[in-house]
Structure formats: C-alpha cells, structure tokens
Design an enzyme around this catalytic site. Structure first.
Site, PDB file in Angstrom:
ATOM      1  N   HIS A 141       0.858  -1.192   0.000  1.00 57.30           N
ATOM      2  CA  HIS A 141       0.000   0.000   0.000  1.00 57.30           C
ATOM      3  C   HIS A 141       0.890   1.236   0.000  1.00 57.30           C
ATOM      4  CE1 HIS A 141      -3.371   2.613   0.710  1.00 57.30           C
ATOM      5  NE2 HIS A 141      -2.860   3.046   1.843  1.00 57.30           N
ATOM      6  N   GLY A 156       2.518   5.208   4.128  1.00 56.63           N
ATOM      7  CA  GLY A 156       1.897   5.902   5.240  1.00 56.63           C
ATOM      8  C   GLY A 156       0.464   5.455   5.419  1.00 56.63           C
ATOM      9  N   ASP A 157      -0.115   5.856   6.538  1.00 51.23           N
ATOM     10  CA  ASP A 157      -1.502   5.491   6.818  1.00 51.23           C
ATOM     11  C   ASP A 157      -2.446   6.078   5.777  1.00 51.23           C
ATOM     12  OD1 ASP A 157      -0.663   4.144   9.061  1.00 51.23           O
ATOM     13  OD2 ASP A 157      -1.018   5.839  10.421  1.00 51.23           O
ATOM     14  N   SER A 158      -3.584   5.422   5.623  1.00 51.31           N
ATOM     15  CA  SER A 158      -4.591   5.900   4.682  1.00 51.31           C
ATOM     16  C   SER A 158      -5.048   7.309   5.052  1.00 51.31           C
ATOM     17  CB  SER A 158      -5.783   4.937   4.685  1.00 51.31           C
ATOM     18  OG  SER A 158      -6.765   5.364   3.775  1.00 51.31           O
ATOM     19  N   GLY A 159      -5.075   8.200   4.068  1.00 51.62           N
ATOM     20  CA  GLY A 159      -5.528   9.568   4.287  1.00 51.62           C
ATOM     21  C   GLY A 159      -4.456  10.527   4.732  1.00 51.62           C
ATOM     22  N   LYS A 162      -0.514  10.689   0.761  1.00 57.65           N
ATOM     23  CA  LYS A 162       0.440  10.088  -0.175  1.00 57.65           C
ATOM     24  C   LYS A 162       0.134  10.488  -1.618  1.00 57.65           C
ATOM     25  CE  LYS A 162      -0.519   5.905   1.156  1.00 57.65           C
ATOM     26  NZ  LYS A 162      -1.500   6.238   2.214  1.00 57.65           N
ATOM     27  N   ASP A 180      -1.708   3.981  -4.837  1.00 57.63           N
ATOM     28  CA  ASP A 180      -2.531   3.191  -3.923  1.00 57.63           C
ATOM     29  C   ASP A 180      -1.976   1.782  -3.700  1.00 57.63           C
ATOM     30  OD1 ASP A 180      -4.907   2.943  -2.236  1.00 57.63           O
ATOM     31  OD2 ASP A 180      -5.533   1.450  -3.705  1.00 57.63           O
ATOM     32  N   GLU A 205      -6.033   8.193  -7.340  1.00 57.20           N
ATOM     33  CA  GLU A 205      -7.208   8.612  -6.588  1.00 57.20           C
ATOM     34  C   GLU A 205      -6.873   9.856  -5.764  1.00 57.20           C
ATOM     35  OE1 GLU A 205     -10.049   7.283  -2.833  1.00 57.20           O
ATOM     36  OE2 GLU A 205      -8.564   5.875  -3.622  1.00 57.20           O
ATOM     37  N   ARG A 246      17.421  14.835  12.730  1.00 55.06           N
ATOM     38  CA  ARG A 246      17.658  16.244  12.404  1.00 55.06           C
ATOM     39  C   ARG A 246      18.993  16.459  11.718  1.00 55.06           C
ATOM     40  NH1 ARG A 246      15.956  20.316  17.089  1.00 55.06           N
ATOM     41  NH2 ARG A 246      16.176  21.674  15.274  1.00 55.06           N
TER      42      ARG A 246
END
Length: 316
Positions: A141, A156-159, A162, A180, A205, A246
């Site tokens: 994903h 990364g997490d959905s939403g 990305k 996706d 999307e 950093r």
C-alpha cells in the site's frame, strides 16, 4: 506460496523470439523456472542432473557437437531430452534444428523456437522476461514515483496525503509509476522493481475529486510502467513526543524480500511541503551515492571545531 507459471505462448507474445515448429503446442507447454539450460552434458549422454523443466537453449557449441553425432545417436539423445515438463527448445544465431530434433520434438509435442540473435542475447531476453513474470510478488500500500531518476516509494496510513504529495511531484515534472497499490517483485539479489496493477495503471485517486487519468491530464511523459525502488519515504503524523532525525547520521532501512532498501521517516504537519522535502531527500540520496555526505561533513566540521577550541583552552 503458489508457484507462478507462464506458457510458451506468453513467452512468444512478450519477446522477439520466433516460432520454428510446434505452434499448436505452445499454449500447452508451461514454464515454471527462470533459469535456462544449455544442454552440453546431456548431448554426451549424461542425464543424472538434467534440468528438464527449463527452457533448453542451443547455441553454436551445442549444435556443432550434435552435428558430429550419428543420426541414430542424435535422435536417441534428443528423445531423452524430451519430457512432459520440458517447455521448449530454442536455437540462437538463426540455426535451424536438425531433422532428428524436429522428429523428437513433434513426437513429444514440444515447440521449437529460434532467433537470429547471439546465444547470450537470447539467454538474456528470455531470462529477463521469466524473472519478471515468475518472481514472487508482494502488494504494498503506497505510491511509487520516479523522482530525478530514483524510484521513491511513499508509504503511510490511509488519508495521510500520499496521493496528494505524488500529485504535487507530478506537477513538478516527475513521473507516476503506481498509486494506492504497488506490485513489487525482486529482479535480482540487489534490485526491487515496482509497477502498477493492470487495472490501476496511469490512474490516481485524489480525495474530493475521485479517480483521475494522469497520462490523459499531464501527458505520456508524466507516467512510466515500472521502476526500481531506490528509497522508501514513510509519512507519519507529527507528534511532539516523537524523535525525528535532524542531522541525518542515523540510517534507516527496510527489507522487502531479500533486498535492503534505505528509508526515511517524514513527519507530516500543517505547512510542510512534502513534495519539496521528497525532492530534496532524493537529491541528497543521489549525492550520498556519489560520495558526498552532508551529515558526515557536518560531523567532521563539528569535531574539528571542538578540537580547535580544546587546544585554544589548553594554551590559556
């Protein structure tokens, strides 16, 4: 894990190898191994370790040896090379198969293929195709983008943003590979390749808009079919309790199949331009590959400054 297979017909449809004989057998013959066999020992009659399930490639050496045999002996040996799992016989350099080869192959319903290219080129073409289609695959994903010639896999997490970040990169002149879902396979011991599933090719999307066709909107130069994965960017929501790199001295990596891929964690926060950050990360990665490490130089400068101050304090 279920073993991947392709037919000899698939091989013909996706390479410039030609069909000499046995067109009617090609859809029935299955290839399950990426390696190719050069049957030199088998022509001498040694079959103890005969890799019968591989494509059998005849070059100038094998053909010259076979021509020196008697017709009966040649037919006897070639029959032994024909098994239910032997996919095909392939001839390079435009060499034509002998009558005995044609008889044996037709008897056991094995297609005979050929090419005018050198044996090495034919071997490379077939191997590259088979490694691509037969290698184990993993669906990840994320979004894969070609950034300055580097395959950057954004995870990364959905939403988390990305696709929006990838869209900004495309507007900046970079190219989309997959959105996706990225189908990943290991090309060799050092290389991972990612591509889009057929149904998602060139598509993206964007929340609030829906599905867009990137090639239709931005042109053919905005997409590519596949890309080696060189760098992984993990997008994570910023947290004041998290420690983020950093200076750049702590290296991160992830393993996919047998390949270790360098990775970075990018905190997502309002006001941060993630596309610009990924561009800079890609450029910095290229610089490190060329031998220039800004973090190492900073540490060297810092060490030099500390030593200089220590000597200055000692003289006081």
């Amino acid at each position: 894990m279920e073993q991947n297979t392709v037919t000899v017909q698939d091989l013909i449809d996706n390479t410039n190898i030609e069909v000499y004989y046995g067109q009617q057998y090609m859809s029935k013959r299955v290839i399950s191994e990426t390696e190719i066999s050069r049957p030199g020992l088998e022509l001498t009659g040694y079959f103890d370790y005969y890799p019968y399930a591989r494509v059998q490639l005849f070059g100038q050496t094998e053909t010259s040896y076979a021509r020196a045999m008697t017709a009966d002996n040649r037919y006897h040996v070639l029959q032994k090379m024909c098994t239910e799992k032997t996919p095909a016989f392939v001839f390079s350099r435009g060499i034509q198969p002998s009558i005995e080869m044609r008889r044996a192959a037709d008897k056991y319903q094995i297609p005979i293929l050929g090419s005018s290219l050198t044996t090495t080129r034919v071997s490379n073409i077939i191997t590259q195709y088979l490694e691509k289609v037969l290698s184990p695959r993993q669906s990840i994903h994320g979004v894969l983008v070609d950034v300055y010639g580097l395959g950057v896999l954004i995870k990364g997490d959905s939403g988390i943003g990305k696709s929006e970040t990838a869209l900004e990169l495309i507007k900046n002149g970079h190219r989309l590979v997959a959105d996706d879902r990225v189908d990943v396979f290991q090309q060799n011991e050092h290389t991972l390749v990612g591509e889009a599933p057929e149904i998602l090719k060139n598509m993206m999307e964007v929340r609030g808009i829906g599905i867009i066709d990137v090639m239709n909107l931005f042109g053919a130069s905005a997409v590519r079919t596949s890309m080696e994965i060189s760098l992984i960017m993990n997008l994570k929501n910023w947290s004041p309790n998290e420690h983020y790199e950093r200076i750049g001295t702590d290296s991160q990596s992830e393993q996919i199949f047998d390949v270790i891929v360098p990775s970075m964690t990018i905190p997502v926060k309002v006001g941060r331009n993630l596309a610009n950050i990924i561009e800079v990360a890609a450029m910095d990665y290229r610089a490190k590959k060329m031998g220039y490490d800004a973090a190492a130089r900073f540490e060297a400068n810092l060490t030099g400054l500390i030593e200089k101050n220590s000597k200055s304090d000692a003289t006081k």
